[in-house]
Design an enzyme around this catalytic site. Structure first.
Site, mmCIF file in Angstrom:
data_model
loop_
_atom_site.group_PDB
_atom_site.id
_atom_site.type_symbol
_atom_site.label_atom_id
_atom_site.label_comp_id
_atom_site.label_asym_id
_atom_site.label_seq_id
_atom_site.Cartn_x
_atom_site.Cartn_y
_atom_site.Cartn_z
ATOM 1 N N TYR A 53 8.498 0.288 -5.608
ATOM 2 C CA TYR A 53 8.642 -0.715 -4.550
ATOM 3 C C TYR A 53 9.464 -1.894 -5.077
ATOM 4 O O TYR A 53 8.942 -2.871 -5.609
ATOM 5 C CB TYR A 53 7.278 -1.192 -4.063
ATOM 6 C CG TYR A 53 6.496 -0.150 -3.286
ATOM 7 C CD1 TYR A 53 7.091 1.035 -2.862
ATOM 8 C CD2 TYR A 53 5.156 -0.349 -2.973
ATOM 9 C CE1 TYR A 53 6.386 1.988 -2.150
ATOM 10 C CE2 TYR A 53 4.430 0.595 -2.251
ATOM 11 C CZ TYR A 53 5.053 1.759 -1.851
ATOM 12 O OH TYR A 53 4.338 2.701 -1.143
ATOM 13 N N HIS A 128 3.169 9.989 -6.254
ATOM 14 C CA HIS A 128 3.821 9.487 -5.046
ATOM 15 C C HIS A 128 4.346 10.575 -4.127
ATOM 16 O O HIS A 128 4.278 10.455 -2.901
ATOM 17 C CB HIS A 128 4.963 8.542 -5.444
ATOM 18 C CG HIS A 128 5.292 7.520 -4.418
ATOM 19 N ND1 HIS A 128 5.868 6.312 -4.720
ATOM 20 C CD2 HIS A 128 5.150 7.506 -3.077
ATOM 21 C CE1 HIS A 128 6.056 5.608 -3.628
ATOM 22 N NE2 HIS A 128 5.628 6.322 -2.615
ATOM 23 N N SER A 208 2.386 3.771 6.710
ATOM 24 C CA SER A 208 3.057 3.459 7.978
ATOM 25 C C SER A 208 2.100 3.686 9.148
ATOM 26 O O SER A 208 2.428 4.371 10.114
ATOM 27 C CB SER A 208 4.319 4.315 8.146
ATOM 28 O OG SER A 208 5.171 3.798 9.137
ATOM 29 N N PRO A 209 0.896 3.098 9.094
ATOM 30 C CA PRO A 209 -0.134 3.384 10.098
ATOM 31 C C PRO A 209 0.150 2.814 11.482
ATOM 32 O O PRO A 209 -0.536 3.186 12.435
ATOM 33 C CB PRO A 209 -1.386 2.739 9.496
ATOM 34 C CG PRO A 209 -0.855 1.603 8.681
ATOM 35 C CD PRO A 209 0.427 2.124 8.089
ATOM 36 N N LEU A 210 1.130 1.938 11.587
ATOM 37 C CA LEU A 210 1.416 1.312 12.877
ATOM 38 C C LEU A 210 2.609 1.937 13.575
ATOM 39 O O LEU A 210 3.171 1.352 14.501
ATOM 40 C CB LEU A 210 1.629 -0.199 12.694
ATOM 41 C CG LEU A 210 0.411 -0.947 12.135
ATOM 42 C CD1 LEU A 210 0.742 -2.409 11.889
ATOM 43 C CD2 LEU A 210 -0.780 -0.827 13.086
ATOM 44 N N GLY A 211 3.012 3.132 13.135
ATOM 45 C CA GLY A 211 4.117 3.825 13.792
ATOM 46 C C GLY A 211 3.837 4.022 15.272
ATOM 47 O O GLY A 211 2.768 4.475 15.664
#
Length: 294
Positions: A53, A128, A208-211
């Site tokens: 990151y 990863h 990316s849980p808010l896709g």
């Protein structure tokens, strides 16, 4: 704040995905550290990072170093915070990602991550992404060696299939504690992996849980999100944000789910953390299910 468990470790039901604090369009360090502190103030005790990151070449570990600084400067008690990091991916500085999951690389990467985080042993170390050039058992075997050496306390795997979860579970046993795959209202291809994780007692950390509700940190400016979804309608009725509804929906999918939404501003993670205390009704969950694509 509500809590869930990763193996025998209790963590907040909502974590902080720290990637936006170090990649393209990242905030300055003052705001980045304020974002981490806002998460801690809201009761967040799980921070998800990775050695890859970063934005520019030569910045490997930028996010891990940032998290370490933020924790050291926090005025409250941060001893209960679980920092989960990852190894096996890289970035060249042009926006692309690479994969290197040889045993030698993973062991060196874990040791470097521990040093950057300032810990004797990493609380949760995640592979990863599977490397197509390396047999999966060899990459997972490196995690086994790291566990046995005491470099890491627990292991996780990310971007994996059900077959890879089963094989990793056979190799690592109780040392395997989590799976991190993409999962959101707009992306539910990992339903089988979520079900298997729940069956095996593994935490499932959607990235990316808010896709479908918010753009990912790596989405381009033209990637627009609909403002007419059922999540938005229920949010308006509840007087909360659509992001809170999406996270509450995720938490209702399984007791294994611990979302790690990204944030680059204090208000964003404060809002997300509030979702841990939001319970959706049976009717609301049915309405959301009926509105999901596919």
């Amino acid at each position: 704040m509500q809590y869930r468990t990763i193996a025998r470790t209790t963590v907040s039901a909502i974590g902080l995905g720290a990637m936006p604090l170090s990649i393209e369009h990242r905030p300055d360090e003052t705001r980045a550290i304020a974002t981490v502190h806002a998460a801690l103030d809201a009761g967040v005790t799980l921070i998800d990072t990775a050695d890859s990151y970063h934005w520019h070449p030569g910045e490997v570990g930028h996010n891990e170093l940032l998290i370490a600084r933020a924790l050291s400067r926090y005025g409250g008690d941060s001893s209960g915070v679980l920092v989960a990091t990852k190894g096996g991916r890289g970035r060249s500085g042009d926006g692309t990602w690479t994969v290197t999951a040889t045993p030698a690389h993973l062991k060196q990467a874990a040791e470097a991550s521990a040093k950057r985080l300032g810990v004797d042993a990493i609380g949760l170390y995640q592979l990863h992404k599977p490397d197509p050039a390396v047999p999966w058992a060899e990459s997972v075997g490196a995690l086994r060696e790291l566990l046995d050496a005491g470099t890491i306390r627990a292991a996780g795997i990310s971007n994996v299939s059900t077959a890879q979860i089963r094989q990793a579970h056979q190799i690592l046993g109780e040392g395997l504690v989590s799976v991190q795959n993409q999962y959101s209202p707009a992306f539910r291809d990992s339903e089988p992996e979520l079900r298997l994780s729940t069956q095996l007692g593994l935490a499932f950390l959607p990235w990316s849980p808010l896709g479908g509700i918010s753009r990912s940190s790596l989405d381009g400016p033209s990637s627009l999100t609909s403002v007419t979804t059922a999540f938005h309608h229920i949010a308006a009725e509840r007087g909360v944000s659509p992001q809170q509804i999406a996270l509450a929906w995720l938490l209702a999918r399984s007791p294994a789910v611990i979302p790690v939404p990204g944030a680059s501003r204090p208000p964003s993670i404060t809002d997300s953390a509030t979702a841990a205390d939001l319970t959706l009704s049976t009717l609301e969950l049915a309405q959301l299910e009926d509105a999901l694509p596919g």
